[in-house]
Design a protein around this motif. Structure first.
Motif, PDB file in Angstrom:
ATOM      1  N   GLU A 285      54.375  22.866  41.140  1.00  0.00           N
ATOM      2  CA  GLU A 285      54.145  24.036  40.192  1.00  0.00           C
ATOM      3  C   GLU A 285      52.854  23.406  39.617  1.00  0.00           C
ATOM      4  OE1 GLU A 285      56.426  26.305  37.128  1.00  0.00           O
ATOM      5  OE2 GLU A 285      57.419  26.515  39.122  1.00  0.00           O
ATOM      6  N   ARG A 286      51.664  24.504  39.474  1.00  0.00           N
ATOM      7  CA  ARG A 286      50.679  24.433  38.512  1.00  0.00           C
ATOM      8  C   ARG A 286      50.462  25.471  38.049  1.00  0.00           C
ATOM      9  NH1 ARG A 286      51.693  19.489  38.957  1.00  0.00           N
ATOM     10  NH2 ARG A 286      50.484  17.943  39.777  1.00  0.00           N
ATOM     11  N   PRO A 287      50.948  26.016  36.838  1.00  0.00           N
ATOM     12  CA  PRO A 287      50.893  27.521  36.176  1.00  0.00           C
ATOM     13  C   PRO A 287      49.552  27.708  36.042  1.00  0.00           C
ATOM     14  CG  PRO A 287      51.769  26.023  34.712  1.00  0.00           C
ATOM     15  CD  PRO A 287      51.768  25.252  35.914  1.00  0.00           C
ATOM     16  N   ALA A 288      48.434  26.995  35.906  1.00  0.00           N
ATOM     17  CA  ALA A 288      47.000  27.367  35.707  1.00  0.00           C
ATOM     18  C   ALA A 288      46.169  27.558  36.720  1.00  0.00           C
ATOM     19  CB  ALA A 288      46.414  26.827  34.549  1.00  0.00           C
ATOM     20  N   ALA A 289      46.783  26.978  37.982  1.00  0.00           N
ATOM     21  CA  ALA A 289      45.814  26.559  39.272  1.00  0.00           C
ATOM     22  C   ALA A 289      45.186  27.988  39.630  1.00  0.00           C
ATOM     23  CB  ALA A 289      46.835  26.178  40.201  1.00  0.00           C
ATOM     24  N   VAL A 290      45.817  29.233  39.713  1.00  0.00           N
ATOM     25  CA  VAL A 290      45.272  30.220  40.258  1.00  0.00           C
ATOM     26  C   VAL A 290      44.120  30.516  39.465  1.00  0.00           C
ATOM     27  CG1 VAL A 290      45.529  32.674  40.926  1.00  0.00           C
ATOM     28  CG2 VAL A 290      47.252  30.839  41.578  1.00  0.00           C
ATOM     29  N   LEU A 291      44.616  30.730  38.044  1.00  0.00           N
ATOM     30  CA  LEU A 291      43.450  31.330  37.095  1.00  0.00           C
ATOM     31  C   LEU A 291      42.130  30.303  37.227  1.00  0.00           C
ATOM     32  CD1 LEU A 291      45.740  32.309  34.097  1.00  0.00           C
ATOM     33  CD2 LEU A 291      44.338  33.858  35.697  1.00  0.00           C
ATOM     34  N   ILE A 329      44.032  26.362  30.715  1.00  0.00           N
ATOM     35  CA  ILE A 329      43.150  27.060  31.347  1.00  0.00           C
ATOM     36  C   ILE A 329      41.736  26.512  30.951  1.00  0.00           C
ATOM     37  CG2 ILE A 329      42.130  29.535  31.276  1.00  0.00           C
ATOM     38  CD1 ILE A 329      44.806  29.294  32.448  1.00  0.00           C
ATOM     39  N   GLN A 330      40.877  26.693  31.835  1.00  0.00           N
ATOM     40  CA  GLN A 330      39.398  26.291  31.723  1.00  0.00           C
ATOM     41  C   GLN A 330      38.720  27.314  31.308  1.00  0.00           C
ATOM     42  OE1 GLN A 330      39.458  24.667  36.051  1.00  0.00           O
ATOM     43  NE2 GLN A 330      38.037  23.087  35.067  1.00  0.00           N
ATOM     44  N   ILE A 331      38.810  27.539  29.858  1.00  0.00           N
ATOM     45  CA  ILE A 331      38.279  28.902  29.480  1.00  0.00           C
ATOM     46  C   ILE A 331      36.585  28.614  29.335  1.00  0.00           C
ATOM     47  CG2 ILE A 331      38.719  28.113  27.086  1.00  0.00           C
ATOM     48  CD1 ILE A 331      38.741  31.805  28.278  1.00  0.00           C
ATOM     49  N   GLY A 332      36.208  27.300  29.220  1.00  0.00           N
ATOM     50  CA  GLY A 332      34.936  26.903  28.806  1.00  0.00           C
ATOM     51  C   GLY A 332      34.142  27.246  30.239  1.00  0.00           C
ATOM     52  N   LEU A 333      34.694  27.339  31.270  1.00  0.00           N
ATOM     53  CA  LEU A 333      34.086  27.674  32.739  1.00  0.00           C
ATOM     54  C   LEU A 333      33.891  29.141  32.565  1.00  0.00           C
ATOM     55  CD1 LEU A 333      33.184  27.034  35.550  1.00  0.00           C
ATOM     56  CD2 LEU A 333      35.708  27.117  36.237  1.00  0.00           C
ATOM     57  N   GLY A 334      34.847  29.900  32.221  1.00  0.00           N
ATOM     58  CA  GLY A 334      34.978  31.278  32.190  1.00  0.00           C
ATOM     59  C   GLY A 334      33.738  31.822  31.326  1.00  0.00           C
ATOM     60  N   ALA A 336      31.225  30.136  30.311  1.00  0.00           N
ATOM     61  CA  ALA A 336      29.627  29.761  30.760  1.00  0.00           C
ATOM     62  C   ALA A 336      29.260  30.525  31.886  1.00  0.00           C
ATOM     63  CB  ALA A 336      29.801  28.116  31.390  1.00  0.00           C
ATOM     64  N   LYS A 337      30.240  31.271  32.560  1.00  0.00           N
ATOM     65  CA  LYS A 337      29.862  32.190  33.652  1.00  0.00           C
ATOM     66  C   LYS A 337      29.967  33.477  33.364  1.00  0.00           C
ATOM     67  CE  LYS A 337      31.194  31.168  37.893  1.00  0.00           C
ATOM     68  NZ  LYS A 337      31.978  30.903  39.116  1.00  0.00           N
ATOM     69  N   SER A 338      30.142  33.824  31.966  1.00  0.00           N
ATOM     70  CA  SER A 338      30.170  35.290  31.491  1.00  0.00           C
ATOM     71  C   SER A 338      31.238  36.176  32.294  1.00  0.00           C
ATOM     72  CB  SER A 338      28.910  35.850  31.435  1.00  0.00           C
ATOM     73  OG  SER A 338      27.968  35.166  30.560  1.00  0.00           O
ATOM     74  N   LEU A 339      32.458  35.579  32.555  1.00  0.00           N
ATOM     75  CA  LEU A 339      33.464  36.244  33.460  1.00  0.00           C
ATOM     76  C   LEU A 339      34.339  37.036  32.497  1.00  0.00           C
ATOM     77  CD1 LEU A 339      34.792  33.302  35.730  1.00  0.00           C
ATOM     78  CD2 LEU A 339      33.079  35.145  36.114  1.00  0.00           C
ATOM     79  N   SER A 340      34.629  38.252  32.889  1.00  0.00           N
ATOM     80  CA  SER A 340      35.487  39.170  32.408  1.00  0.00           C
ATOM     81  C   SER A 340      37.101  38.940  32.840  1.00  0.00           C
ATOM     82  CB  SER A 340      35.186  40.780  32.594  1.00  0.00           C
ATOM     83  OG  SER A 340      34.034  40.843  31.897  1.00  0.00           O
ATOM     84  N   PHE A 341      37.737  39.164  31.857  1.00  0.00           N
ATOM     85  CA  PHE A 341      39.175  38.967  32.327  1.00  0.00           C
ATOM     86  C   PHE A 341      40.055  40.300  31.883  1.00  0.00           C
ATOM     87  CE2 PHE A 341      37.448  35.039  31.372  1.00  0.00           C
ATOM     88  CZ  PHE A 341      38.070  34.148  32.463  1.00  0.00           C
ATOM     89  N   ALA A 342      40.754  40.804  32.743  1.00  0.00           N
ATOM     90  CA  ALA A 342      41.733  42.042  32.587  1.00  0.00           C
ATOM     91  C   ALA A 342      43.313  41.422  32.715  1.00  0.00           C
ATOM     92  CB  ALA A 342      41.493  43.004  33.368  1.00  0.00           C
TER      93      ALA A 342
END
Length: 407
Positions: A285-291, A329-334, A336-342
């Motif tokens: 189990e890796r709860p952050a893996a998918v995100l 969560i690798q929020i820094g990656l998100g 840096a890539k200017s990703l949006s999250f819903a």
């Protein structure tokens, strides 16, 4: 009427069908009912005879013991049925109407409801915005995996099917409107899926399959579904999806083999907090893996739709932080890539009428896509067990034998 039968959570790994109270127009005390809701008068409610009421992956989180759900909780938030009684405050819904019940319980009167944010209604759950039938910490509204269920604010919440005979011919498809079809569609809309898009969907359970069908409906060019379960991947492949077995390694490499580039335009998380790792970590189990994976494989400037369930507390988590809803969560990656999250509950009422019309006019076969499988109410414990074992099916309970008759 004086009797009712319902599916009841009896502790981790155990559900049973019990005799329960027939619904009334007042919220009574019981397992999971918020004390502030006890005695709440419901003149605006309708009583529904359940034609179809589905087992959901969100229910499985409770049944596995991964929440604080109390023993005795009546389960179920996916309800389709016939109105058999209305309260004195109901004006437009009538006895005999065949209806879909959004899993979100909403009042239609608060600021969020008026903005169609029905997943975070401010007036139905005293603890926090947002509510659902038969779900832990959602206000204690009785679940709908039952012969009869109560729907508050009926004029607002219920989606009436235009023609009963036409609806019964497509009742298995229409039963998906209560939750998984709008939820999968919402995941795709918020991820920005449109004509020509390349889409990666994590998870080939019913919500993931519904998202895949939704992506095609929205015009996606390529839909890639990733999972660990071969039977579920085969189900995705059956209606045109490309598939990735994430046990074989990093999805990025397999995406490149399909698209010739290692990224997609849009990504949807249909797994949630019980996620497992990829490759060598596929059994862990890796709860952050998918995100984290979705952030890595989505193009810069893209978006992630996250209909997969995440919780504020997970007593069965393997990581201490995850027990309190905190993930790595690798929020820094998100960023840096200017990703949006819903994130959050799908506001079902934003989509269910349009999706109903797509079903009624043969633009989509959602029951076939998710392999909807009717079973009698009494077989609910078996359905929960088989679903938990990874069956590539969406189990639909048939409390009154009406699905069998329609078939």
């Amino acid at each position: 009427m004086s009797g009712n039968k319902a599916v009841v959570y009896e502790g981790p790994g155990k559900v049973e069908v019990h005799d329960t109270d027939y619904p009334g127009f007042e919220l009574k005390d019981g397992p999971g009912v918020n004390p502030a809701n006890v005695g709440r008068k419901l003149p605006h409610a309708a009583i529904i005879k359940s034609v179809a009421t589905n087992i959901c992956g969100s229910d499985q989180h409770m049944v596995r013991g991964r929440t604080t759900a109390p023993q005795g909780l009546v389960l179920g938030h996916e309800i389709t049925g016939e109105v058999v009684e209305t309260g004195p405050g109901v004006e437009y819904i009538k006895t005999g109407d065949l209806v879909s019940v959004p899993f979100n319980i909403s009042c239609g009167r608060c600021r969020n409801c008026k903005e169609r944010k029905t997943g975070i209604c401010e007036n139905v759950n005293p603890d926090r915005p947002g509510s659902a039938y038969g779900y832990v910490d959602m206000g204690g509204w009785v679940g709908g995996q039952a012969e009869y269920a109560l729907v508050p604010y009926a004029d607002w919440n219920l989606l009436k099917f235009p023609d009963k005979d036409q609806a019964m011919e497509k009742i298995l498809d229409l039963a998906m409107l209560a939750d998984i079809f709008p939820t999968g569609f919402h995941g795709c809309v918020t991820a920005g899926v449109g004509p020509g898009s390349t889409v990666y969907i994590a998870g080939a359970g019913p919500v993931g399959l519904a998202a895949a069908a939704s992506a095609f409906l929205l015009g996606a060019a390529v839909v890639i579904v990733g999972d660990l379960n071969k039977e579920r991947l085969d189900q995705a492949h059956s209606f045109g999806c490309e598939t990735i077995n994430v046990a074989m390694g990093d999805p990025r490499d397999q995406i490149e083999q399909i698209l010739r580039v290692p990224e997609v335009d849009c990504a949807v998380d249909a797994v949630g907090f019980e996620a497992k790792g990829h490759g060598r970590e596929a059994s862990e189990e890796r709860p952050a893996a998918v995100l984290n994976t979705l952030m890595g494989i989505t193009r810069a400037g893209g978006a992630l739709g996250i209909p997969g369930l995440y919780v504020t507390g997970d007593p069965g988590a393997h990581e201490e932080a995850a027990k309190h809803g905190s993930l790595s969560i690798q929020i820094g990656l998100g960023w840096a890539k200017s990703l949006s999250f819903a994130t959050g509950q799908c506001p079902v009422m934003s989509y269910n009428r349009q999706l109903m019309m797509a079903i009624l006019h043969d633009r989509v076969q959602i029951a076939k896509a998710v392999n909807a499988t009717p079973i009698p109410l009494e077989q609910a414990p078996q359905g929960y067990h088989e679903f938990d074992e990874g069956a590539a099916r969406k189990y639909v309970l048939d409390p009154h034998g009406m699905l069998a008759k329609a078939a």
